[in-house]
Scaffold this motif. Sequence first.
Motif, PDB file in Angstrom:
ATOM      1  N   ASP A  31       0.817  -1.219   0.000  1.00 31.02           N
ATOM      2  CA  ASP A  31       0.000   0.000   0.000  1.00 31.02           C
ATOM      3  C   ASP A  31       0.850   1.269   0.000  1.00 31.02           C
ATOM      4  OD1 ASP A  31      -2.291  -1.476  -0.068  1.00 31.02           O
ATOM      5  OD2 ASP A  31      -2.798  -1.223   2.050  1.00 31.02           O
ATOM      6  N   HIS A  32       2.098   1.176   0.435  1.00 29.08           N
ATOM      7  CA  HIS A  32       2.955   2.356   0.459  1.00 29.08           C
ATOM      8  C   HIS A  32       3.274   2.868  -0.955  1.00 29.08           C
ATOM      9  CE1 HIS A  32       3.395   1.257   4.640  1.00 29.08           C
ATOM     10  NE2 HIS A  32       4.200   2.280   4.870  1.00 29.08           N
ATOM     11  N   LEU A  33       3.036   2.036  -1.958  1.00 33.48           N
ATOM     12  CA  LEU A  33       3.254   2.476  -3.334  1.00 33.48           C
ATOM     13  C   LEU A  33       2.167   3.442  -3.801  1.00 33.48           C
ATOM     14  CD1 LEU A  33       4.357  -0.932  -4.871  1.00 33.48           C
ATOM     15  CD2 LEU A  33       5.804   1.095  -4.632  1.00 33.48           C
ATOM     16  N   LYS A  34       1.027   3.459  -3.087  1.00 32.64           N
ATOM     17  CA  LYS A  34      -0.083   4.395  -3.370  1.00 32.64           C
ATOM     18  C   LYS A  34      -0.480   4.355  -4.844  1.00 32.64           C
ATOM     19  CE  LYS A  34       1.255   7.416   0.449  1.00 32.64           C
ATOM     20  NZ  LYS A  34       1.686   8.778   0.876  1.00 32.64           N
ATOM     21  N   LEU A  35      -0.846   3.173  -5.291  1.00 35.36           N
ATOM     22  CA  LEU A  35      -1.129   2.950  -6.701  1.00 35.36           C
ATOM     23  C   LEU A  35      -2.566   3.302  -7.054  1.00 35.36           C
ATOM     24  CD1 LEU A  35       0.687  -0.465  -7.205  1.00 35.36           C
ATOM     25  CD2 LEU A  35       1.499   1.826  -7.790  1.00 35.36           C
ATOM     26  N   PRO A  36      -2.779   3.725  -8.283  1.00 40.10           N
ATOM     27  CA  PRO A  36      -4.150   3.932  -8.760  1.00 40.10           C
ATOM     28  C   PRO A  36      -4.830   2.588  -9.020  1.00 40.10           C
ATOM     29  CG  PRO A  36      -2.616   4.235 -10.552  1.00 40.10           C
ATOM     30  CD  PRO A  36      -1.774   4.040  -9.312  1.00 40.10           C
ATOM     31  N   PRO A  44      10.581  -7.721 -12.225  1.00 41.41           N
ATOM     32  CA  PRO A  44      11.731  -8.231 -12.990  1.00 41.41           C
ATOM     33  C   PRO A  44      12.306  -9.499 -12.376  1.00 41.41           C
ATOM     34  CG  PRO A  44      12.389  -6.353 -11.640  1.00 41.41           C
ATOM     35  CD  PRO A  44      10.903  -6.504 -11.466  1.00 41.41           C
ATOM     36  N   LEU A  45      12.834 -10.364 -13.242  1.00 41.37           N
ATOM     37  CA  LEU A  45      13.437 -11.636 -12.829  1.00 41.37           C
ATOM     38  C   LEU A  45      12.501 -12.382 -11.880  1.00 41.37           C
ATOM     39  CD1 LEU A  45      15.840  -9.983 -14.025  1.00 41.37           C
ATOM     40  CD2 LEU A  45      17.316 -11.158 -12.402  1.00 41.37           C
ATOM     41  N   CYS A  46      11.283 -12.588 -12.356  1.00 36.36           N
ATOM     42  CA  CYS A  46      10.186 -13.000 -11.472  1.00 36.36           C
ATOM     43  C   CYS A  46      10.160 -14.484 -11.146  1.00 36.36           C
ATOM     44  CB  CYS A  46       8.844 -12.592 -12.084  1.00 36.36           C
ATOM     45  SG  CYS A  46       8.504 -13.340 -13.704  1.00 36.36           S
ATOM     46  N   GLY A  47      10.869 -15.327 -11.919  1.00 36.58           N
ATOM     47  CA  GLY A  47      10.757 -16.760 -11.670  1.00 36.58           C
ATOM     48  C   GLY A  47       9.304 -17.196 -11.793  1.00 36.58           C
ATOM     49  N   LYS A  48       8.875 -18.034 -10.854  1.00 32.68           N
ATOM     50  CA  LYS A  48       7.466 -18.432 -10.824  1.00 32.68           C
ATOM     51  C   LYS A  48       6.814 -17.924  -9.536  1.00 32.68           C
ATOM     52  CE  LYS A  48       8.164 -23.098  -8.870  1.00 32.68           C
ATOM     53  NZ  LYS A  48       7.777 -24.527  -9.008  1.00 32.68           N
ATOM     54  N   THR A  49       7.251 -16.757  -9.101  1.00 31.73           N
ATOM     55  CA  THR A  49       6.855 -16.250  -7.807  1.00 31.73           C
ATOM     56  C   THR A  49       5.337 -16.136  -7.619  1.00 31.73           C
ATOM     57  OG1 THR A  49       7.033 -14.384  -6.281  1.00 31.73           O
ATOM     58  CG2 THR A  49       7.151 -13.860  -8.622  1.00 31.73           C
ATOM     59  N   ARG A  50       4.888 -16.503  -6.440  1.00 27.78           N
ATOM     60  CA  ARG A  50       3.477 -16.344  -6.077  1.00 27.78           C
ATOM     61  C   ARG A  50       3.130 -14.870  -5.884  1.00 27.78           C
ATOM     62  NH1 ARG A  50       1.586 -21.358  -4.088  1.00 27.78           N
ATOM     63  NH2 ARG A  50       2.574 -22.926  -5.420  1.00 27.78           N
ATOM     64  N   ASP A  51       4.144 -14.020  -5.825  1.00 29.98           N
ATOM     65  CA  ASP A  51       3.891 -12.576  -5.692  1.00 29.98           C
ATOM     66  C   ASP A  51       3.059 -12.058  -6.865  1.00 29.98           C
ATOM     67  OD1 ASP A  51       5.515 -12.661  -3.447  1.00 29.98           O
ATOM     68  OD2 ASP A  51       7.303 -11.999  -4.526  1.00 29.98           O
ATOM     69  N   ILE A  52       3.243 -12.655  -8.031  1.00 33.19           N
ATOM     70  CA  ILE A  52       2.508 -12.195  -9.214  1.00 33.19           C
ATOM     71  C   ILE A  52       1.011 -12.378  -9.025  1.00 33.19           C
ATOM     72  CG2 ILE A  52       2.018 -12.813 -11.624  1.00 33.19           C
ATOM     73  CD1 ILE A  52       4.995 -12.900 -12.116  1.00 33.19           C
ATOM     74  N   ALA A  53       0.593 -13.561  -8.587  1.00 33.02           N
ATOM     75  CA  ALA A  53      -0.836 -13.801  -8.363  1.00 33.02           C
ATOM     76  C   ALA A  53      -1.367 -12.901  -7.250  1.00 33.02           C
ATOM     77  CB  ALA A  53      -1.073 -15.267  -8.031  1.00 33.02           C
ATOM     78  N   TRP A  54      -0.550 -12.665  -6.227  1.00 30.76           N
ATOM     79  CA  TRP A  54      -0.993 -11.809  -5.123  1.00 30.76           C
ATOM     80  C   TRP A  54      -1.217 -10.383  -5.607  1.00 30.76           C
ATOM     81  CZ3 TRP A  54       0.171  -7.391  -2.522  1.00 30.76           C
ATOM     82  CH2 TRP A  54      -0.471  -7.195  -1.297  1.00 30.76           C
ATOM     83  N   ILE A  55      -0.279  -9.859  -6.388  1.00 32.09           N
ATOM     84  CA  ILE A  55      -0.427  -8.491  -6.912  1.00 32.09           C
ATOM     85  C   ILE A  55      -1.637  -8.416  -7.847  1.00 32.09           C
ATOM     86  CG2 ILE A  55       0.672  -6.698  -8.322  1.00 32.09           C
ATOM     87  CD1 ILE A  55       3.385  -7.770  -7.290  1.00 32.09           C
TER      88      ILE A  55
END
Length: 210
Positions: A31-36, A44-55
């Motif tokens: 939330d600190h990114l304050k995105l629209p 970058p260099l994401c591998g198969k990270t679960r972060d992608i699905a979370w975002i």
Amino acid sequence: MDAAFWHDKWEKQQIGFHQSAGNPLLVAYFDHLKLPKRASVFVPLCGKTRDIAWIRDQGCKVIGAELSEIAVQDLFAEMGVVPEVVDLGDLKRYASGDVTVFVGDVFAVTAQLLGPIDAVFDRAALVALPDAVRGKYAMHLLEITGNAAQLVVTFTYDQSRMNGPPFSISEDMIKALYADSYTLTNLKTQDVPGGFKGEVPATETAWLLS
């Protein structure tokens, strides 16, 4: 360290750097990114990270870049979707819904391919690159994202006791790379439980670059 190093890691599934769930620092400080709404976030260099699905689940469009096609195939398989695959020459583009990942060298990714980017989440790129490449990477990232805000996760430890990756990124180093372009805020520094390999004490830091 070159492309063959990472291809070999993925082929042998030597991916101790992969996390089975969204990164806790990402969850705590996104939330600190304050995105629209419907923001575009580059990983970058994401591998198969679960972060992608979370975002993605936060209502964002996610664009990744990853050298290993094995990792990208695993990523979409674990999300339970079948991507459209387009050959772009130096890169391949895997896409399904709000997730797009470019397969190939991150330095081949251009601003035109990415489109407008609102933020970058860098958990695995800066710490994966040897010192000789980091300056080039930081400048390339600024260029292709238009100086988009970043949430960056780094590690600090005695590099003489363990070979990277992940490499140790000191506060002075991240300032040298980014202080001319961003305001840097240390959101949190915490110990890595058990250190690296159970013997090298290490800390993990979430940096906000705004």
